[in-house]
Design an enzyme around this catalytic site. Structure first.
Site, PDB file in Angstrom:
ATOM      1  N   ARG A  90      28.263  68.656  43.568  1.00 35.62           N
ATOM      2  CA  ARG A  90      27.751  69.479  42.429  1.00 35.62           C
ATOM      3  C   ARG A  90      26.150  69.691  42.749  1.00 35.62           C
ATOM      4  NH1 ARG A  90      27.335  67.837  36.042  1.00 35.62           N
ATOM      5  NH2 ARG A  90      25.716  69.261  35.593  1.00 35.62           N
ATOM      6  N   ASN A 144      36.970  70.764  35.924  1.00 33.54           N
ATOM      7  CA  ASN A 144      36.494  71.850  35.784  1.00 33.54           C
ATOM      8  C   ASN A 144      36.132  72.902  37.081  1.00 33.54           C
ATOM      9  OD1 ASN A 144      35.025  72.385  33.173  1.00 33.54           O
ATOM     10  ND2 ASN A 144      33.665  70.548  33.702  1.00 33.54           N
ATOM     11  N   CYS A 165      38.452  71.127  26.383  1.00 32.26           N
ATOM     12  CA  CYS A 165      36.967  71.100  26.614  1.00 32.26           C
ATOM     13  C   CYS A 165      36.566  70.654  24.916  1.00 32.26           C
ATOM     14  CB  CYS A 165      36.592  72.492  26.910  1.00 32.26           C
ATOM     15  SG  CYS A 165      34.649  72.626  26.939  1.00 32.26           S
ATOM     16  N   ASP A 166      35.502  70.332  24.955  1.00 30.37           N
ATOM     17  CA  ASP A 166      34.754  69.521  23.615  1.00 30.37           C
ATOM     18  C   ASP A 166      34.057  70.548  23.041  1.00 30.37           C
ATOM     19  OD1 ASP A 166      33.305  69.038  25.636  1.00 30.37           O
ATOM     20  OD2 ASP A 166      32.777  67.045  25.161  1.00 30.37           O
ATOM     21  N   HIS A 195      33.963  77.728  28.211  1.00 29.36           N
ATOM     22  CA  HIS A 195      32.497  77.899  28.697  1.00 29.36           C
ATOM     23  C   HIS A 195      32.215  79.435  28.407  1.00 29.36           C
ATOM     24  CE1 HIS A 195      32.019  73.922  30.792  1.00 29.36           C
ATOM     25  NE2 HIS A 195      32.440  73.922  29.763  1.00 29.36           N
ATOM     26  N   TYR A 244      27.334  77.331  26.685  1.00 25.92           N
ATOM     27  CA  TYR A 244      27.198  77.864  28.022  1.00 25.92           C
ATOM     28  C   TYR A 244      26.894  79.336  28.341  1.00 25.92           C
ATOM     29  CZ  TYR A 244      28.919  73.384  29.994  1.00 25.92           C
ATOM     30  OH  TYR A 244      28.937  71.969  30.312  1.00 25.92           O
TER      31      TYR A 244
END
Length: 451
Positions: A90, A144, A165-166, A195, A244
């Site tokens: 990441r 993801n 997804c929350d 997102h 997002y």
């Protein structure tokens, strides 16, 4: 019932297990298998779960394994929350883009493409093993980029893969709570991709609460979205964007904020998680307390680059949680006929005009014993439709590149993303990610180009 959690040594696993402990139904999960490639992380999280279960004599039994087939075999449900390349991957997702003056973020923009390139092959392998050793299992995907990975896995398992997804449900609950309404008494109009979606309506007793909220500066300023986007821009849009979308609407602001910080989000989490797992190894008796402390710290710093200095997240948002409840509701609806209405990543079919039938979209669904069923929705128009179509095209190019090893398709994916401004830069991105992340390089034969 048996549940396999892939990425079971990950930090969020206790949230899922905690939700299972609240389920008192006679037909509930009674066996949990945690799978991870890192045995030390599995051991650490197992200690947290043991302490969570201390006051629950009938808590689900927990098993750990680094053997994928052992974890999957006989499972009724598979919860996938893997991070291919770890947090170190990441940080490279973020830094390669930032070094070129672009957004460096985990799932949005170039970093999401890099993450997808190395994750799709692993997700497809998981799907193939599910088909081989647990063919009746349902896969609940939180890995993801969730929409892209769900779509890839559906090519093997069909509709038995559901992405969650929350973020969308969190936005809807904030609208309802801010307007003084019980979220459970509302219906939600939300549409888009993971997102990348817009909350157009939260309906209560025939009234849409969103327009009233958009006209109330005081109330709007108390919400996460009001703080991120500002009242004026939200009124311009006439909807509540997924958080997002900040990275699309305020790109330069986000890039400048991230570049001016001492650490990227990934670098912060690498340091935090290393300390967390070290602390659990040295002080196992306090595993649960340490996990809870770090969880609160982690949630409080979420999307810090989008907030003004000194601006803190609302306490309810800091408490976090949400996706584990969605996962539990899906399992209850499918396994024992408790219907639910949830916002999920599912096959489009004819739900959203302008996108392929086999594309995965994020929309409200009813869920029953046969799985999720997308609810009818009014179409997207104007810039939201264009943005969704462009990003979905990129998702599909990433899947093609990851499955064929085509550098050409990978460069095309980078170049066509709305947050990449040059074909030349797209080529530099691919070179940079291949140089920094061996798992990305391996997709393309480790230097042997397959065009």
């Amino acid at each position: 019932m048996r549940l396999a959690i892939l990425g079971g040594g990950g930090f969020r696993t206790p949230l899922v297990y905690g939700a299972l402990l609240t389920d008192r139904h006679e037909r509930r999960v009674d066996e949990v298998w945690l799978h991870d490639v890192d045995q030390s992380r599995l051991d650490a999280i197992a200690r947290v779960l043991a302490q969570l279960a201390a006051d629950h004599p009938d808590a689900p039994a927990v098993h750990t394994t680094d053997d994928l087939d052992e974890a999957l075999a006989g499972s009724d449900f598979v919860f996938s929350a893997i991070r291919v390349g770890g947090l170190e991957g990441r940080t490279a997702d973020e830094r390669v883009a930032l070094d070129l003056g672009l957004l460096g973020q985990e799932t949005t923009g170039p970093g999401g493409i890099s993450y997808g390139l190395r994750t799709v092959p692993v997700a497809l392998h998981v799907a193939e093993r599910v088909r081989a050793v647990a063919p009746d299992a349902w896969v609940i995907n939180f890995t993801n980029p969730a929409g892209m990975i769900t779509e890839a896995m559906q090519s093997v398992l069909g509709a038995r893969v559901v992405g969650i997804c929350d973020s969308p449900i969190g936005a809807a609950r904030r609208v309802a709570a801010t307007m003084g309404v019980d979220p459970a008494a509302t219906t939600i109009d939300y549409v888009g991709l993971n997102h990348l979606g817009w909350l157009r309506g939260v309906h209560h007793e025939g009234r849409n609460l969103v327009p009233a909220l958009l006209e109330d500066d005081a109330r709007l300023a108390t919400t996460e979205e009001g703080q991120l986007f500002g009242a004026e821009w939200l009124r311009t849009l006439g909807s509540i964007p997924n958080e997002y979308l900040y990275y699309y609407y305020f790109t330069r602001d986000a890039v400048a904020s991230i570049r001016s910080s001492e650490q990227t989000r990934g670098e912060y989490l690498v340091q935090q998680q290393r300390s967390f797992y070290d602390a659990l190894a040295s002080g196992p008796d306090h595993a649960l307390a340490e996990w809870d402390r770090v969880r609160m710290e982690r949630n409080a710093t979420y999307m810090r680059e989008a907030r003004d200095e000194g601006e803190e997240r609302d306490e309810q948002d800091v408490q976090g949680g949400g996706y584990e409840g969605v996962a539990l509701a899906i399992m209850a609806a499918i396994s024992r006929g408790e219907p639910a209405t949830l916002i999920l990543n599912v096959r489009n079919g004819s739900t959203l005009a302008g996108l392929p039938a086999d594309a995965v979209v994020e929309v409200p669904c009813t869920v029953d014993a046969d799985g999720p069923h997308p609810l009818p929705t009014s179409p997207l128009e104007g810039h939201p439709l264009g943005l969704v179509q462009q990003v979905k095209a990129v998702d599909r190019l990433v899947i093609e590149a990851a499955t064929t090893g085509s550098e050409r398709r990978a460069v095309q994916a980078f170049a066509l993303h709305p947050l990449v401004d040059s074909v030349t830069v797209a080529r530099e991105l691919l070179r940079g990610y291949r140089a920094r992340i061996p798992l990305v390089d391996a997709v393309f034969g480790g230097g042997r180009s397959r065009r």
